[in-house]
Design a protein around this motif. Structure first.
Motif, PDB file in Angstrom:
ATOM      1  N   LEU A 101      21.520  -1.696  21.870  1.00  0.00           N
ATOM      2  CA  LEU A 101      20.672  -0.682  21.249  1.00  0.00           C
ATOM      3  C   LEU A 101      21.488   0.197  20.321  1.00  0.00           C
ATOM      4  N   GLY A 102      22.692   0.551  20.737  1.00  0.00           N
ATOM      5  CA  GLY A 102      23.578   1.346  19.899  1.00  0.00           C
ATOM      6  C   GLY A 102      23.987   0.596  18.640  1.00  0.00           C
ATOM      7  N   ALA A 103      24.047  -0.727  18.733  1.00  0.00           N
ATOM      8  CA  ALA A 103      24.438  -1.519  17.573  1.00  0.00           C
ATOM      9  C   ALA A 103      23.461  -1.333  16.425  1.00  0.00           C
ATOM     10  N   PHE A 104      22.197  -1.159  16.748  1.00  0.00           N
ATOM     11  CA  PHE A 104      21.203  -1.001  15.689  1.00  0.00           C
ATOM     12  C   PHE A 104      21.011   0.458  15.292  1.00  0.00           C
ATOM     13  N   SER A 105      21.232   1.381  16.233  1.00  0.00           N
ATOM     14  CA  SER A 105      20.970   2.773  15.900  1.00  0.00           C
ATOM     15  C   SER A 105      22.180   3.494  15.323  1.00  0.00           C
ATOM     16  N   SER A 106      23.390   3.016  15.610  1.00  0.00           N
ATOM     17  CA  SER A 106      24.553   3.761  15.138  1.00  0.00           C
ATOM     18  C   SER A 106      25.603   2.884  14.464  1.00  0.00           C
ATOM     19  N   GLY A 107      25.218   1.684  14.057  1.00  0.00           N
ATOM     20  CA  GLY A 107      26.162   0.861  13.308  1.00  0.00           C
ATOM     21  C   GLY A 107      26.999  -0.063  14.145  1.00  0.00           C
ATOM     22  N   GLY A 108      26.746  -0.182  15.423  1.00  0.00           N
ATOM     23  CA  GLY A 108      27.440  -1.178  16.231  1.00  0.00           C
ATOM     24  C   GLY A 108      28.410  -0.569  17.216  1.00  0.00           C
ATOM     25  N   GLY A 109      28.757  -1.360  18.218  1.00  0.00           N
ATOM     26  CA  GLY A 109      29.727  -0.945  19.207  1.00  0.00           C
ATOM     27  C   GLY A 109      31.109  -0.858  18.580  1.00  0.00           C
ATOM     28  N   ASN A 110      31.892   0.103  18.986  1.00  0.00           N
ATOM     29  CA  ASN A 110      33.259   0.289  18.480  1.00  0.00           C
ATOM     30  C   ASN A 110      33.299   0.382  16.950  1.00  0.00           C
ATOM     31  N   GLY A 111      32.242   0.947  16.348  1.00  0.00           N
ATOM     32  CA  GLY A 111      32.228   1.128  14.906  1.00  0.00           C
ATOM     33  C   GLY A 111      31.886  -0.111  14.111  1.00  0.00           C
ATOM     34  N   GLU A 112      31.527  -1.213  14.764  1.00  0.00           N
ATOM     35  CA  GLU A 112      31.206  -2.455  14.061  1.00  0.00           C
ATOM     36  C   GLU A 112      29.737  -2.481  13.675  1.00  0.00           C
ATOM     37  N   ASN A 113      29.413  -3.268  12.665  1.00  0.00           N
ATOM     38  CA  ASN A 113      28.027  -3.462  12.255  1.00  0.00           C
ATOM     39  C   ASN A 113      27.483  -4.753  12.831  1.00  0.00           C
ATOM     40  N   ALA A 114      26.194  -4.761  13.097  1.00  0.00           N
ATOM     41  CA  ALA A 114      25.528  -5.982  13.546  1.00  0.00           C
ATOM     42  C   ALA A 114      25.101  -6.796  12.328  1.00  0.00           C
ATOM     43  N   THR A 115      25.199  -8.116  12.438  1.00  0.00           N
ATOM     44  CA  THR A 115      24.736  -9.022  11.390  1.00  0.00           C
ATOM     45  C   THR A 115      23.639  -9.891  11.975  1.00  0.00           C
ATOM     46  N   VAL A 116      22.505  -9.956  11.285  1.00  0.00           N
ATOM     47  CA  VAL A 116      21.384 -10.760  11.748  1.00  0.00           C
ATOM     48  C   VAL A 116      21.147 -11.891  10.748  1.00  0.00           C
ATOM     49  N   VAL A 117      21.042 -13.114  11.268  1.00  0.00           N
ATOM     50  CA  VAL A 117      20.736 -14.296  10.453  1.00  0.00           C
ATOM     51  C   VAL A 117      19.536 -14.962  11.111  1.00  0.00           C
ATOM     52  N   GLU A 118      18.576 -15.406  10.295  1.00  0.00           N
ATOM     53  CA  GLU A 118      17.418 -16.071  10.888  1.00  0.00           C
ATOM     54  C   GLU A 118      16.966 -17.255  10.046  1.00  0.00           C
ATOM     55  N   ALA A 119      16.265 -18.149  10.719  1.00  0.00           N
ATOM     56  CA  ALA A 119      15.666 -19.314  10.065  1.00  0.00           C
ATOM     57  C   ALA A 119      14.243 -19.439  10.583  1.00  0.00           C
ATOM     58  N   THR A 120      13.314 -19.731   9.696  1.00  0.00           N
ATOM     59  CA  THR A 120      11.928 -19.980  10.088  1.00  0.00           C
ATOM     60  C   THR A 120      11.470 -21.273   9.422  1.00  0.00           C
ATOM     61  N   THR A 121      10.396 -21.813   9.944  1.00  0.00           N
ATOM     62  CA  THR A 121       9.807 -22.993   9.334  1.00  0.00           C
ATOM     63  C   THR A 121       8.371 -22.680   8.966  1.00  0.00           C
ATOM     64  N   SER A 122       7.867 -23.344   7.958  1.00  0.00           N
ATOM     65  CA  SER A 122       6.503 -23.074   7.502  1.00  0.00           C
ATOM     66  C   SER A 122       5.597 -24.289   7.663  1.00  0.00           C
ATOM     67  N   SER A 123       5.911 -25.112   8.653  1.00  0.00           N
ATOM     68  CA  SER A 123       5.050 -26.260   8.938  1.00  0.00           C
ATOM     69  C   SER A 123       5.195 -26.652  10.403  1.00  0.00           C
ATOM     70  N   THR A 124       4.193 -27.337  10.910  1.00  0.00           N
ATOM     71  CA  THR A 124       4.243 -27.848  12.280  1.00  0.00           C
ATOM     72  C   THR A 124       5.176 -29.053  12.317  1.00  0.00           C
ATOM     73  N   PHE A 125       6.037 -29.093  13.325  1.00  0.00           N
ATOM     74  CA  PHE A 125       6.966 -30.205  13.515  1.00  0.00           C
ATOM     75  C   PHE A 125       6.453 -31.046  14.680  1.00  0.00           C
ATOM     76  N   SER A 126       6.532 -32.365  14.565  1.00  0.00           N
ATOM     77  CA  SER A 126       6.118 -33.234  15.676  1.00  0.00           C
ATOM     78  C   SER A 126       7.133 -34.340  15.887  1.00  0.00           C
ATOM     79  N   THR A 127       7.201 -34.803  17.130  1.00  0.00           N
ATOM     80  CA  THR A 127       8.060 -35.935  17.456  1.00  0.00           C
ATOM     81  C   THR A 127       7.514 -36.681  18.666  1.00  0.00           C
ATOM     82  N   SER A 128       7.778 -37.978  18.692  1.00  0.00           N
ATOM     83  CA  SER A 128       7.512 -38.820  19.857  1.00  0.00           C
ATOM     84  C   SER A 128       8.816 -39.353  20.436  1.00  0.00           C
ATOM     85  N   GLU A 129       9.931 -38.833  19.964  1.00  0.00           N
ATOM     86  CA  GLU A 129      11.258 -39.275  20.407  1.00  0.00           C
ATOM     87  C   GLU A 129      11.565 -38.790  21.823  1.00  0.00           C
TER      88      GLU A 129
END
Length: 144
Positions: free
Chosen positions: A7-35
């Motif tokens: 919680l401190g990472a987002f409200s005060s720049g991170g633990g021990n003075g470090e910043n949090a980095t967020v990376v995300e990936a999303t998809t815009s289609s339904t994925f299917s498999t029978s494997e």
């Protein structure tokens, strides 16, 4: 090794003075498999930040279903070629109308590796469902 209040990472720049980095990936289609062996889910892969002595909290969330009653769809988080966390759901509806929520979590080194979602089934066809109004599959990493 020190500890970090996330919680401190987002409200005060991170633990021990470090910043949090967020990376995300999303998809815009339904994925299917029978494997019956794990395959990569298209669009749900990312490169973790590379932070010296850093840690990552990875989270994948999505809804899914299998078109065959009694059959499972199984999921894994893959960290640079090694499956590190798992989740699964089994279809229990005779008419295949239920979408089941799934969440997979892992904590790992923030080392620049690739993190991705994989999927397999034990029969039928499994679907990782996409809807632009209420079900957008997402893989996210918070690194500190």
């Amino acid at each position: 090794m020190g500890s970090c209040n996330i919680l401190g990472a987002f409200s005060s720049g991170g633990g021990n003075g470090e910043n949090a980095t967020v990376v995300e990936a999303t998809t815009s289609s339904t994925f299917s498999t029978s494997e019956t062996d794990y395959v990569d889910v298209t669009g749900l892969a990312l490169t973790k930040p590379n932070i010296t002595n850093g840690k990552c909290f990875g989270l994948a969330t999505f809804t899914n279903y299998n078109n065959t009653n009694g059959k499972k769809s199984a999921f894994a988080l893959d960290d640079n070629g090694s499956e590190v966390s798992y989740g699964s759901n089994q279809n229990v509806a005779a008419d295949n109308t239920y979408l089941l929520a799934c969440c997979i979590v892992d904590t790992s080194d923030s080392d620049g590796n690739t993190l991705k979602v994989k999927m397999k089934v034990d029969g039928g066809t499994g679907y990782l469902y996409y809807s632009d109004t209420w079900s957008i599959p997402k893989l996210a990493v918070t690194a500190i």
